[in-house]
Write an enzyme that holds these catalytic residues in place. Sequence first.
Site, PDB file in Angstrom:
ATOM      1  N   SER A 254       0.863  -1.182   0.000  1.00 18.41           N
ATOM      2  CA  SER A 254       0.000   0.000   0.000  1.00 18.41           C
ATOM      3  C   SER A 254       0.894   1.225   0.000  1.00 18.41           C
ATOM      4  O   SER A 254       2.093   1.144   0.317  1.00 18.41           O
ATOM      5  CB  SER A 254      -0.869  -0.018   1.270  1.00 18.41           C
ATOM      6  OG  SER A 254      -1.484   1.227   1.511  1.00 18.41           O
TER       7      SER A 254
ATOM      8  N   TYR B 248      -2.307  -1.479  10.713  1.00 20.44           N
ATOM      9  CA  TYR B 248      -2.237  -1.600   9.259  1.00 20.44           C
ATOM     10  C   TYR B 248      -0.893  -1.078   8.743  1.00 20.44           C
ATOM     11  O   TYR B 248      -0.221  -1.737   7.934  1.00 20.44           O
ATOM     12  CB  TYR B 248      -3.391  -0.820   8.631  1.00 20.44           C
ATOM     13  CG  TYR B 248      -3.555  -1.007   7.145  1.00 20.44           C
ATOM     14  CD1 TYR B 248      -4.314  -2.049   6.635  1.00 20.44           C
ATOM     15  CD2 TYR B 248      -2.960  -0.130   6.235  1.00 20.44           C
ATOM     16  CE1 TYR B 248      -4.477  -2.229   5.269  1.00 20.44           C
ATOM     17  CE2 TYR B 248      -3.114  -0.297   4.864  1.00 20.44           C
ATOM     18  CZ  TYR B 248      -3.877  -1.346   4.390  1.00 20.44           C
ATOM     19  OH  TYR B 248      -4.036  -1.518   3.040  1.00 20.44           O
TER      20      TYR B 248
END
Length: 242
Positions: free
Chosen positions: A124, A137
């Site tokens: 990401s 995350y």
Amino acid sequence: MTLSGKKALVTGAASGIGAAMAHRLAADGAHVYAVDLVAVPAAEGIEPLVCDLTDLDAVDALPADVDVLVNNAGRQHVSPIEDFDPALFHAILTIMLEAPFRLVRRVLPHMYAQGWGRVVNVSSAHGLRASPFKSAYVAAKHGLEGLSKVTALEGAPHGVTSNCVNPAYVRTPLVEKQIADQARAHGIPEDQVVEQIMLTPVAVKRLIDPAEVAEFASVLWGPASASITGVSLVQDGGWTAH
């Protein structure tokens, strides 16, 4: 049909990026093990496998005869660190970092034996940058980046490459489910989250479609992939240009 006769395994394959990856790999000729908490609809070239990635014994029992591994499954939770449930933090890191390690560990002997393999880690922009309220995350994605690089260095003598793809916000159920949490954490209405939070750091003001990520990632198992290893391919709409 560059992957004819080869097998791929994709985690989080029921929707979003994982589903797009599974279908792209099947279109490229692979037999795809589509792994998720729920059974993925069977399709030509796609074999559903149900697995909870927090159950590491179950992860260790997934197929090992894999030529292309796509570590995609993820979970998100938005909360200040002082309020973050430690059990949830642990679960997110298990799904997004330890399960990928277990899978890489499981499939590398097969890849090494045949002198060819491709590991694609769906990271990401948050693997390269941080945002508030996403400690688990961001930590997991940063860890996945490191795992990918170590895999690349160890795999290179055996014809195995390992890379990350790093999209910005993609139009997936994971992103849609965090809108309410983002609104609460930032103190803004839900209808302002996409514009004010998700699209603020990017120059290209739109969410990415999952099929774009799969198309982008396909270079990592395609004809030009042999010398692409240990890198992060960024698809972030200009986020990291800042």
